[in-house]
Scaffold this motif. Structure first.
Motif, short mmCIF file in Angstrom:
data_model
loop_
_atom_site.label_atom_id
_atom_site.label_comp_id
_atom_site.label_asym_id
_atom_site.label_seq_id
_atom_site.Cartn_x
_atom_site.Cartn_y
_atom_site.Cartn_z
N GLU A 1 0.83 -1.20 0.00
CA GLU A 1 0.00 0.00 0.00
C GLU A 1 0.87 1.25 0.00
O GLU A 1 1.84 1.34 0.74
CB GLU A 1 -0.88 0.05 1.25
CG GLU A 1 -2.02 -0.91 1.25
CD GLU A 1 -2.88 -0.78 2.49
OE1 GLU A 1 -3.11 0.36 2.95
OE2 GLU A 1 -3.30 -1.82 3.01
N SER B 1 -8.94 7.82 8.04
CA SER B 1 -10.37 8.07 8.23
C SER B 1 -10.82 7.35 9.50
O SER B 1 -10.31 6.27 9.83
CB SER B 1 -11.17 7.57 7.02
OG SER B 1 -10.93 6.20 6.78
N VAL C 1 -5.53 6.36 4.86
CA VAL C 1 -5.97 6.82 3.55
C VAL C 1 -4.87 6.48 2.54
O VAL C 1 -3.70 6.78 2.77
CB VAL C 1 -6.24 8.35 3.57
CG1 VAL C 1 -6.62 8.86 2.19
CG2 VAL C 1 -7.33 8.68 4.59
N GLN C 2 -5.26 5.86 1.45
CA GLN C 2 -4.29 5.48 0.42
C GLN C 2 -3.88 6.70 -0.40
O GLN C 2 -4.59 7.70 -0.46
CB GLN C 2 -4.88 4.40 -0.49
CG GLN C 2 -5.15 3.11 0.26
CD GLN C 2 -5.82 2.05 -0.59
OE1 GLN C 2 -6.19 2.28 -1.74
NE2 GLN C 2 -5.99 0.88 -0.02
N SER C 3 -2.73 6.61 -1.02
CA SER C 3 -2.20 7.72 -1.82
C SER C 3 -3.21 8.13 -2.89
O SER C 3 -3.73 7.29 -3.63
CB SER C 3 -0.89 7.30 -2.48
OG SER C 3 -0.33 8.38 -3.17
N GLU D 1 -6.24 9.13 -2.52
CA GLU D 1 -7.63 8.87 -2.13
C GLU D 1 -8.14 10.03 -1.28
O GLU D 1 -7.42 10.55 -0.43
CB GLU D 1 -7.66 7.57 -1.32
CG GLU D 1 -9.03 7.08 -0.96
CD GLU D 1 -8.97 5.74 -0.22
OE1 GLU D 1 -9.84 4.90 -0.47
OE2 GLU D 1 -8.06 5.54 0.63
N ASN D 2 -9.40 10.45 -1.51
CA ASN D 2 -9.93 11.48 -0.63
C ASN D 2 -10.50 10.84 0.64
O ASN D 2 -10.72 9.64 0.70
CB ASN D 2 -10.92 12.41 -1.35
CG ASN D 2 -12.28 11.80 -1.58
OD1 ASN D 2 -12.85 11.14 -0.71
ND2 ASN D 2 -12.83 12.03 -2.76
N ASP E 1 -13.97 8.93 0.46
CA ASP E 1 -13.83 7.66 -0.25
C ASP E 1 -13.12 6.64 0.63
O ASP E 1 -13.47 5.45 0.65
CB ASP E 1 -13.07 7.83 -1.56
CG ASP E 1 -13.89 8.55 -2.63
OD1 ASP E 1 -15.14 8.63 -2.48
OD2 ASP E 1 -13.29 9.04 -3.60
N SER E 2 -12.11 7.08 1.38
CA SER E 2 -11.41 6.19 2.29
C SER E 2 -12.37 5.66 3.36
O SER E 2 -12.38 4.45 3.66
CB SER E 2 -10.25 6.93 2.97
OG SER E 2 -9.69 6.15 4.01
N ARG F 1 -14.74 3.13 1.81
CA ARG F 1 -14.01 1.90 1.49
C ARG F 1 -13.75 1.10 2.75
O ARG F 1 -13.99 -0.11 2.81
CB ARG F 1 -12.69 2.23 0.77
CG ARG F 1 -11.82 1.00 0.50
CD ARG F 1 -10.50 1.37 -0.17
NE ARG F 1 -9.72 2.37 0.54
CZ ARG F 1 -9.00 2.13 1.64
NH1 ARG F 1 -8.95 0.93 2.18
NH2 ARG F 1 -8.32 3.11 2.21
N GLU F 2 -13.24 1.77 3.78
CA GLU F 2 -12.91 1.08 5.03
C GLU F 2 -14.16 0.49 5.69
O GLU F 2 -14.12 -0.64 6.18
CB GLU F 2 -12.19 2.03 5.99
CG GLU F 2 -10.81 2.44 5.55
CD GLU F 2 -9.75 1.36 5.73
OE1 GLU F 2 -10.05 0.28 6.29
OE2 GLU F 2 -8.62 1.60 5.32
N SER G 1 -13.35 16.67 1.00
CA SER G 1 -12.55 15.91 0.04
C SER G 1 -11.39 15.25 0.74
O SER G 1 -10.97 15.64 1.76
CB SER G 1 -12.01 16.83 -1.02
OG SER G 1 -13.08 17.37 -1.75
#
Length: 183
Positions: free
Chosen positions: A12, A42, A77-79, A81-82, A85-86, A89-90, A183
């Motif tokens: 990741e 997040s 939070v992935q590179s 990614e806002n 969205d994180s 996803r989580e 964001s």
């Protein structure tokens, strides 16, 4: 056959941020943890709308506070990614929560010996059933905030800060209502 940790965190990539939460570099999650680099995460307070908070027991293979209780869902939070969205996803990966509105409760900074993170705080109402990600969560249970406080030494410190902020920033009538989305 060898025992391998199911966590793929070495693959990741995460954004590294400065004191103002501005992206200054990228690194692997493994390097971020090893060097205690400032990053984003997040935090989602999952509640039932009746005063109960969904608490998770982290697996022993987690790279941060393995085996501890967690008062929030969420994660790094992935590179690129806002934050929203994180969070979505989580929540879906960890608990199977999808298609529910998320309320946004702002940003906060948390720092201790092994963690420097800009957190984005969200909440959602869910009653389950939950589909637990077995690599990350051993179990979940409902707890009242007072129960969490009484057992605070069993909880990840960053999740306690997130829960405390959620409780102080919002009153009962606002829980679960979508607010402006960051964001």
């Amino acid at each position: 056959m060898t025992n391998q940790e199911p966590n793929t965190s070495a693959c990741e990539w995460v954004d590294i941020v400065n004191e103002e939460n501005e992206v200054i570099a990228q690194s692997s999650r493994q390097q971020m943890r090893a060097q205690n680099l400032r990053h984003r995460a997040s935090y989602i307070v999952v509640h039932d709308g009746m005063g109960n908070i969904l608490v998770q027991r982290r697996t022993e293979t987690k790279d941060f506070y393995p085996g501890w209780l967690d008062a929030t869902a969420g994660g790094v939070v992935q590179s690129g990614e806002n934050m929203l969205d994180s969070a979505r996803r989580e929540a879906e990966e960890e608990l199977g929560i999808a298609g529910v509105p998320f309320a946004e409760h702002g940003l906060f900074y948390f720092e201790e010996n092994n963690c420097r993170v800009w957190g984005a705080l969200f909440s959602c109402v869910s009653h389950g059933p939950f589909a637990l990600q077995e690599e990350e969560i051993d179990e979940v249970r409902w707890m009242k905030p007072e129960e969490i406080t009484a057992r605070c030494d069993e909880f990840t410190p960053d999740s306690l800060k997130a829960l405390s902020l959620w409780m102080s920033r919002n009153n009962e009538k606002d829980h679960g209502k979508p607010l402006s989305i960051m964001s």
